[in-house]
Design a protein around this motif. Structure first.
Motif, PDB file in Angstrom:
ATOM      1  N   ALA A 213       0.825  -1.209   0.000  1.00  0.00           N
ATOM      2  CA  ALA A 213       0.000   0.000   0.000  1.00  0.00           C
ATOM      3  C   ALA A 213       0.859   1.258   0.000  1.00  0.00           C
ATOM      4  O   ALA A 213       0.461   2.289  -0.555  1.00  0.00           O
ATOM      5  CB  ALA A 213      -0.930   0.002   1.210  1.00  0.00           C
ATOM      6  N   LEU A 214       2.047   1.173   0.608  1.00  0.00           N
ATOM      7  CA  LEU A 214       2.958   2.318   0.666  1.00  0.00           C
ATOM      8  C   LEU A 214       3.844   2.414  -0.581  1.00  0.00           C
ATOM      9  O   LEU A 214       4.683   3.313  -0.674  1.00  0.00           O
ATOM     10  CB  LEU A 214       3.837   2.224   1.914  1.00  0.00           C
ATOM     11  CG  LEU A 214       3.121   2.450   3.252  1.00  0.00           C
ATOM     12  CD1 LEU A 214       4.063   2.145   4.415  1.00  0.00           C
ATOM     13  CD2 LEU A 214       2.599   3.874   3.362  1.00  0.00           C
ATOM     14  N   GLY A 215       3.657   1.478  -1.515  1.00  0.00           N
ATOM     15  CA  GLY A 215       4.417   1.529  -2.766  1.00  0.00           C
ATOM     16  C   GLY A 215       5.633   0.632  -2.814  1.00  0.00           C
ATOM     17  O   GLY A 215       6.462   0.749  -3.721  1.00  0.00           O
ATOM     18  N   TYR A 216       5.740  -0.286  -1.865  1.00  0.00           N
ATOM     19  CA  TYR A 216       6.877  -1.217  -1.831  1.00  0.00           C
ATOM     20  C   TYR A 216       6.336  -2.614  -2.157  1.00  0.00           C
ATOM     21  O   TYR A 216       5.883  -3.342  -1.278  1.00  0.00           O
ATOM     22  CB  TYR A 216       7.564  -1.190  -0.461  1.00  0.00           C
ATOM     23  CG  TYR A 216       8.062   0.192  -0.095  1.00  0.00           C
ATOM     24  CD1 TYR A 216       9.310   0.639  -0.521  1.00  0.00           C
ATOM     25  CD2 TYR A 216       7.261   1.069   0.639  1.00  0.00           C
ATOM     26  CE1 TYR A 216       9.750   1.912  -0.204  1.00  0.00           C
ATOM     27  CE2 TYR A 216       7.703   2.344   0.950  1.00  0.00           C
ATOM     28  CZ  TYR A 216       8.940   2.761   0.525  1.00  0.00           C
ATOM     29  OH  TYR A 216       9.374   4.036   0.830  1.00  0.00           O
ATOM     30  N   ASN A 217       6.387  -2.944  -3.414  1.00  0.00           N
ATOM     31  CA  ASN A 217       5.742  -4.159  -3.924  1.00  0.00           C
ATOM     32  C   ASN A 217       6.423  -5.424  -3.403  1.00  0.00           C
ATOM     33  O   ASN A 217       7.630  -5.617  -3.578  1.00  0.00           O
ATOM     34  CB  ASN A 217       5.763  -4.142  -5.451  1.00  0.00           C
ATOM     35  CG  ASN A 217       4.781  -5.122  -6.047  1.00  0.00           C
ATOM     36  OD1 ASN A 217       4.274  -6.013  -5.363  1.00  0.00           O
ATOM     37  ND2 ASN A 217       4.500  -4.961  -7.319  1.00  0.00           N
ATOM     38  N   THR A 218       5.657  -6.280  -2.754  1.00  0.00           N
ATOM     39  CA  THR A 218       6.187  -7.559  -2.259  1.00  0.00           C
ATOM     40  C   THR A 218       5.921  -8.689  -3.255  1.00  0.00           C
ATOM     41  O   THR A 218       6.272  -9.829  -2.984  1.00  0.00           O
ATOM     42  CB  THR A 218       5.541  -7.917  -0.906  1.00  0.00           C
ATOM     43  OG1 THR A 218       4.120  -8.035  -1.082  1.00  0.00           O
ATOM     44  CG2 THR A 218       5.833  -6.851   0.140  1.00  0.00           C
ATOM     45  N   TYR A 219       5.280  -8.339  -4.376  1.00  0.00           N
ATOM     46  CA  TYR A 219       4.976  -9.309  -5.437  1.00  0.00           C
ATOM     47  C   TYR A 219       4.217 -10.520  -4.886  1.00  0.00           C
ATOM     48  O   TYR A 219       4.595 -11.665  -5.095  1.00  0.00           O
ATOM     49  CB  TYR A 219       6.258  -9.750  -6.155  1.00  0.00           C
ATOM     50  CG  TYR A 219       6.895  -8.615  -6.919  1.00  0.00           C
ATOM     51  CD1 TYR A 219       6.467  -8.277  -8.198  1.00  0.00           C
ATOM     52  CD2 TYR A 219       7.901  -7.848  -6.326  1.00  0.00           C
ATOM     53  CE1 TYR A 219       7.046  -7.208  -8.884  1.00  0.00           C
ATOM     54  CE2 TYR A 219       8.479  -6.779  -7.007  1.00  0.00           C
ATOM     55  CZ  TYR A 219       8.043  -6.468  -8.289  1.00  0.00           C
ATOM     56  OH  TYR A 219       8.595  -5.419  -8.957  1.00  0.00           O
ATOM     57  N   GLY A 220       3.149 -10.209  -4.200  1.00  0.00           N
ATOM     58  CA  GLY A 220       2.316 -11.271  -3.656  1.00  0.00           C
ATOM     59  C   GLY A 220       2.123 -11.113  -2.169  1.00  0.00           C
ATOM     60  O   GLY A 220       3.032 -10.666  -1.463  1.00  0.00           O
ATOM     61  N   VAL A 221       0.919 -11.423  -1.697  1.00  0.00           N
ATOM     62  CA  VAL A 221       0.612 -11.375  -0.263  1.00  0.00           C
ATOM     63  C   VAL A 221       0.253 -12.792   0.143  1.00  0.00           C
ATOM     64  O   VAL A 221      -0.871 -13.249  -0.039  1.00  0.00           O
ATOM     65  CB  VAL A 221      -0.552 -10.399   0.011  1.00  0.00           C
ATOM     66  CG1 VAL A 221      -0.914 -10.399   1.486  1.00  0.00           C
ATOM     67  CG2 VAL A 221      -0.191  -8.992  -0.449  1.00  0.00           C
ATOM     68  N   ASP A 222       1.250 -13.508   0.659  1.00  0.00           N
ATOM     69  CA  ASP A 222       1.045 -14.924   0.969  1.00  0.00           C
ATOM     70  C   ASP A 222       1.417 -15.284   2.402  1.00  0.00           C
ATOM     71  O   ASP A 222       1.393 -16.453   2.789  1.00  0.00           O
ATOM     72  CB  ASP A 222       1.852 -15.793   0.002  1.00  0.00           C
ATOM     73  CG  ASP A 222       3.340 -15.446   0.000  1.00  0.00           C
ATOM     74  OD1 ASP A 222       3.761 -14.614   0.851  1.00  0.00           O
ATOM     75  OD2 ASP A 222       4.080 -15.994  -0.831  1.00  0.00           O
ATOM     76  N   GLY A 223       1.817 -14.263   3.192  1.00  0.00           N
ATOM     77  CA  GLY A 223       2.181 -14.542   4.581  1.00  0.00           C
ATOM     78  C   GLY A 223       3.564 -15.132   4.743  1.00  0.00           C
ATOM     79  O   GLY A 223       3.946 -15.541   5.844  1.00  0.00           O
ATOM     80  N   SER A 224       4.323 -15.170   3.671  1.00  0.00           N
ATOM     81  CA  SER A 224       5.682 -15.727   3.723  1.00  0.00           C
ATOM     82  C   SER A 224       6.676 -14.639   3.330  1.00  0.00           C
ATOM     83  O   SER A 224       6.544 -14.026   2.273  1.00  0.00           O
ATOM     84  CB  SER A 224       5.803 -16.919   2.769  1.00  0.00           C
ATOM     85  OG  SER A 224       7.134 -17.389   2.729  1.00  0.00           O
ATOM     86  N   PHE A 225       7.663 -14.393   4.173  1.00  0.00           N
ATOM     87  CA  PHE A 225       8.654 -13.350   3.908  1.00  0.00           C
ATOM     88  C   PHE A 225       9.797 -13.914   3.063  1.00  0.00           C
ATOM     89  O   PHE A 225      10.850 -14.307   3.574  1.00  0.00           O
ATOM     90  CB  PHE A 225       9.200 -12.777   5.215  1.00  0.00           C
ATOM     91  CG  PHE A 225       8.232 -11.887   5.957  1.00  0.00           C
ATOM     92  CD1 PHE A 225       6.965 -11.610   5.452  1.00  0.00           C
ATOM     93  CD2 PHE A 225       8.597 -11.318   7.163  1.00  0.00           C
ATOM     94  CE1 PHE A 225       6.075 -10.787   6.131  1.00  0.00           C
ATOM     95  CE2 PHE A 225       7.717 -10.501   7.859  1.00  0.00           C
ATOM     96  CZ  PHE A 225       6.449 -10.240   7.346  1.00  0.00           C
ATOM     97  N   GLY A 226       9.565 -13.948   1.752  1.00  0.00           N
ATOM     98  CA  GLY A 226      10.603 -14.401   0.836  1.00  0.00           C
ATOM     99  C   GLY A 226      11.489 -13.250   0.405  1.00  0.00           C
ATOM    100  O   GLY A 226      11.444 -12.153   0.978  1.00  0.00           O
ATOM    101  N   SER A 227      12.292 -13.458  -0.632  1.00  0.00           N
ATOM    102  CA  SER A 227      13.267 -12.445  -1.064  1.00  0.00           C
ATOM    103  C   SER A 227      12.595 -11.160  -1.533  1.00  0.00           C
ATOM    104  O   SER A 227      13.113 -10.060  -1.286  1.00  0.00           O
ATOM    105  CB  SER A 227      14.146 -13.014  -2.181  1.00  0.00           C
ATOM    106  OG  SER A 227      13.352 -13.449  -3.282  1.00  0.00           O
TER     107      SER A 227
END
Length: 262
Positions: A213-227
Motif C-alpha cells: 500500500a505504501l508503494g513497496y511491492n512484495t509481489y504477492g501477499v502470501d504470509g511468507s517473507f521471501g526475497s
C-alpha cells in the motif's frame, strides 16, 4: 619547441584579429567559468562544514547560503535523519529534544542502537528508578513508558524515544552502576528481534499488504517473507533512514502501521 610555439602564435594572431566585441565575449566566458568554479568550491566547503557539525542549524545554514547548491539533496536528507523538517522552521524543537511523532522514532532509529545497547539503557533506566521489566533489548510499552517518565523528570519532550544526547545523559546519570557488555553485530539483532516478535501468518499478511500500500511491492501477499518481501522491507527502511536489514523490529512494525493507517 617550434611545435609548441606555433599554436600559441596562432591563438595570439586569432585573438588579435578578432573583433573587440568577440574578445570581450571570450573574456566574459572565461570569467564566468572561473566564477562558477569558485562558487562550486565555496559550496563544497560550506557543505563539508555543515557535515562536520552534523546539526540542524549547520545544514539549514548551508541551505540558506546555497538553496540550489550541489549538495542540497544530501543536506535535506541529513535534516530528515536528524528529525527536522526540510524547510526552515525556527519554532521546531532542537533534534536533541524532538517533538512527539514519527520523527522522534526516526531520530532514535538513526542511532543504530544494537540490542546490547538497548539492554544497557533498560538497566540504566531501572537503576535510576524507572523500571523497564526484563532487560532484553526489546523495547515494548513498558520500556517506552519508562523512557517517557524519565524524560518528564528531566524536563525533556516526552516522546518515549531517545536521542544521542539522551543516551549520553542516561549514561552520566547512572554513573558506573551499569557495566558495559560486549557488543553484538547490529544486523543480526534485527533478524533476532523479528524472530522474537513471533509474527503470526495473519500479521505477516498484514505487513505485506501495508508495504504494498505504501508503494513497496512484495509481489504477492502470501504470509511468507521471501526475497521479494525482504527487498521491499529493506527499501522501505532505507527510505525512512533506518538500517536496511530487511528484517522488521517491533518499533518498525509500529511505524509501518502508523504510516499506512493504524
Amino acid at each position: 619547441m617550434r611545435v609548441l610555439t606555433l599554436p600559441m602564435v596562432l591563438v595570439a594572431s586569432l585573438a588579435g584579429a578578432a573583433p573587440v566585441q568577440a574578445q570581450t565575449d571570450l573574456g566574459d566566458v572565461v570569467s564566468g567559468i572561473a566564477q562558477s568554479l569558485i562558487t562550486q568550491e565555496l559550496d563544497k566547503k560550506a557543505y563539508l562544514e555543515a557535515q562536520r557539525l552534523n546539526t540542524v542549524r549547520g545544514y539549514r545554514n548551508y541551505l540558506a547560503q546555497y538553496p540550489k547548491g550541489i549538495y542540497r539533496v544530501n543536506a535535506e536528507r541529513a535534516l530528515v535523519a536528524l528529525g527536522a523538517s526540510v524547510g526552515p522552521d525556527p519554532g521546531r524543537p532542537d533534534p536533541g529534544n524532538p517533538a512527539v511523532g514519527s520523527n522522534a522514532a526516526q531520530v532514535e532509529a538513526s542511532l543504530g542502537l544494537s540490542r546490547t545497547q538497548r539492554e544497557r539503557i533498560q538497566r540504566q533506566l531501572t537503576v535510576l528508578g524507572f523500571p523497564t521489566g526484563v532487560a532484553d533489548g526489546l523495547w515494548g510499552s513498558k520500556t517506552r513508558g519508562a523512557i517517557i517518565q524519565w524524560q518528564k523528570k528531566n524536563k525533556l519532550t516526552a516522546t518515549g524515544y531517545v536521542t544521542a544526547r539522551q543516551v549520553n545523559l542516561l549514561a552520566e546519570q547512572s554513573g558506573g552502576s551499569v557495566s558495559p557488555t560486549p557488543e553484538e553485530p547490529s544486523a543480526g539483532n534485527d533478524q533476532l528481534e523479528e524472530r522474537l516478535l513471533s509474527l503470526t501468518s495473519a500479521e505477516r499478511y498484514e505487513v505485506q499488504r501495508r508495504l504494498t500500500a505504501l508503494g513497496y511491492n512484495t509481489y504477492g501477499v502470501d504470509g511468507s517473507f521471501g526475497s521479494n518481501t525482504r527487498r521491499a522491507m529493506a527499501s522501505w527502511q532505507r527510505d525512512e533512514g533506518l538500517r536496511a536489514s530487511g528484517y522488521l523490529t517491533a518499533d518498525q512494525l509500529r511505524l509501518l502501521r502508523r504510516q499506512s493507517g493504524g
